[in-house]
Design an enzyme around this catalytic site. Sequence first.
Site, short mmCIF file in Angstrom:
data_model
loop_
_atom_site.label_atom_id
_atom_site.label_comp_id
_atom_site.label_asym_id
_atom_site.label_seq_id
_atom_site.Cartn_x
_atom_site.Cartn_y
_atom_site.Cartn_z
N GLY A 109 0.84 -1.21 0.00
CA GLY A 109 0.00 0.00 0.00
C GLY A 109 0.87 1.25 0.00
O GLY A 109 0.58 2.23 -0.69
N THR A 131 7.12 -5.25 6.56
CA THR A 131 5.80 -5.73 7.00
C THR A 131 5.99 -7.12 7.59
O THR A 131 6.78 -7.91 7.06
CB THR A 131 4.78 -5.80 5.84
OG1 THR A 131 3.67 -6.62 6.26
CG2 THR A 131 5.34 -6.38 4.57
N ASP A 133 3.99 -9.39 7.32
CA ASP A 133 3.23 -10.37 6.52
C ASP A 133 4.05 -11.14 5.48
O ASP A 133 3.61 -12.18 5.00
CB ASP A 133 2.07 -9.67 5.79
CG ASP A 133 0.96 -9.26 6.75
OD1 ASP A 133 1.01 -9.69 7.92
OD2 ASP A 133 0.06 -8.52 6.33
N ASP A 135 4.29 -10.78 2.44
CA ASP A 135 3.60 -11.05 1.18
C ASP A 135 3.93 -10.05 0.08
O ASP A 135 3.04 -9.56 -0.62
CB ASP A 135 2.07 -11.07 1.43
CG ASP A 135 1.58 -9.76 2.04
OD1 ASP A 135 2.40 -8.99 2.56
OD2 ASP A 135 0.36 -9.51 1.98
N ARG A 168 -7.20 -30.05 25.72
CA ARG A 168 -8.04 -29.14 24.94
C ARG A 168 -7.57 -29.00 23.48
O ARG A 168 -6.41 -29.25 23.18
CB ARG A 168 -7.99 -27.73 25.56
CG ARG A 168 -8.87 -27.63 26.79
CD ARG A 168 -8.70 -26.29 27.46
NE ARG A 168 -9.72 -26.12 28.48
CZ ARG A 168 -9.65 -25.25 29.48
NH1 ARG A 168 -8.59 -24.48 29.60
NH2 ARG A 168 -10.63 -25.16 30.34
N ARG A 253 -10.81 -24.01 22.87
CA ARG A 253 -10.52 -22.63 23.24
C ARG A 253 -9.95 -21.90 22.02
O ARG A 253 -9.35 -22.53 21.14
CB ARG A 253 -9.48 -22.56 24.37
CG ARG A 253 -9.96 -23.05 25.72
CD ARG A 253 -11.00 -22.11 26.32
NE ARG A 253 -11.39 -22.51 27.66
CZ ARG A 253 -12.33 -23.41 27.94
NH1 ARG A 253 -12.96 -24.04 26.97
NH2 ARG A 253 -12.64 -23.69 29.21
O1 F6P Z 1 0.99 -4.94 8.93
C1 F6P Z 1 0.29 -6.03 8.52
C2 F6P Z 1 -0.78 -6.39 9.53
O2 F6P Z 1 -0.19 -6.68 10.77
C3 F6P Z 1 -1.68 -7.50 9.06
O3 F6P Z 1 -1.14 -8.77 9.31
C4 F6P Z 1 -2.92 -7.21 9.84
O4 F6P Z 1 -4.03 -7.73 9.18
C5 F6P Z 1 -2.96 -5.71 9.86
O5 F6P Z 1 -1.64 -5.27 9.71
C6 F6P Z 1 -3.57 -5.11 11.09
O6 F6P Z 1 -3.60 -3.73 10.95
P1 F6P Z 1 -3.95 -2.72 12.11
O7 F6P Z 1 -2.77 -2.62 13.02
O8 F6P Z 1 -4.23 -1.44 11.42
O9 F6P Z 1 -5.13 -3.27 12.85
#
Ligand code: F6P
Length: 321
Positions: A109, A131, A133, A135, A168, A253
Amino acid sequence: MSAKKVNKIAVLTSGGDAPGMNAAIRAVVRTSVYHGLQVFGVARGYNGMIDDDIFEMDSKSVGNIIQRGGTILKTARSKEFFEIEGRKIAYENLKKRGINGIVVIGGDGSFKGAQKFSNEFDIPCIGIPGTIDKDIAGSDFTIGFDTAVNTAVEAIDKIRDTADSHDRVFFIEVMGRDSGYIAIECGIAGGAEAVMIPENLTPISEIVNILEQGISKAKSSSIVVVAEGDEEGNAQIVAKNIKDRMDENLDIRVTTLGHIQRGGIPTAYDRILASRLGLGALEGLLRGEKNVMAGVVNNQLIYTPFHDTITKKKPVSEDLI
Ligand code: F6P
């Protein structure tokens, strides 16, 4: 402006924070100083560019931060920068300082914004993938991923102790709105019975089968890792749907690890990656690279056009799945 030699740069962090971003800022600032550039920090991502929250940095401003999580520059997902009016104000704020190069540490982004800005105002921008992630096409790893996975694995190990004591089944939700990298890697490292990720549909019926097979082999506790972006829903929804289909006495859980995965001391791996990419980005900018992201692929520093980092999907390795 891009024909002019880059001699004043701005660095910012944008999007979700990631452990290791500080190490990247440090590398960008110190490499800039080494090459005789003037370097400015921008607070709160693109918002700081619009609000004129831009300040000069030097070697000392990045002392004692390589080991700290979060980002000293703070970060944001800027809505104003999506609008041309916001970007115009941002440009004016850079122009009055003579800034002629930008380093953006963030995710796809953030690169989308950088690409637009660079095309509109002819300021060379270079990205660094930051990041948790992972990705982003154009880099095997992103800054923060390794730390996030280790944090999640530590949590899974702890949950396993209590899961085992109480016989669990735990559904553990990890981050990854659109991606299952954290889930698949911490699931494997944490010895989970099953992992659910957006890249690969695992129907509820398959999880039920796996859990029932375990029970038939006298397995008393189980861990299922669910990526927050899984098609079957988040861990709460998945757990409820599974409970509805299994023995009502099954003790289930749900734990959502949440933002704990975004903080903490960066691992050595993330610090080294961030340092390498910080240097690579800045030196790339000096060599005339623009509208690209610095990344590491097969242990080589490479530059990938923003366009590809934004539009291309990075598939999860089949062997991991
Ligand atoms: O930065 C990526 C991330 O951590 C994603 O894994 C997650 O979905 C998102 O950001 C959460 O964003 P925020 O902190 O704005 O809730």
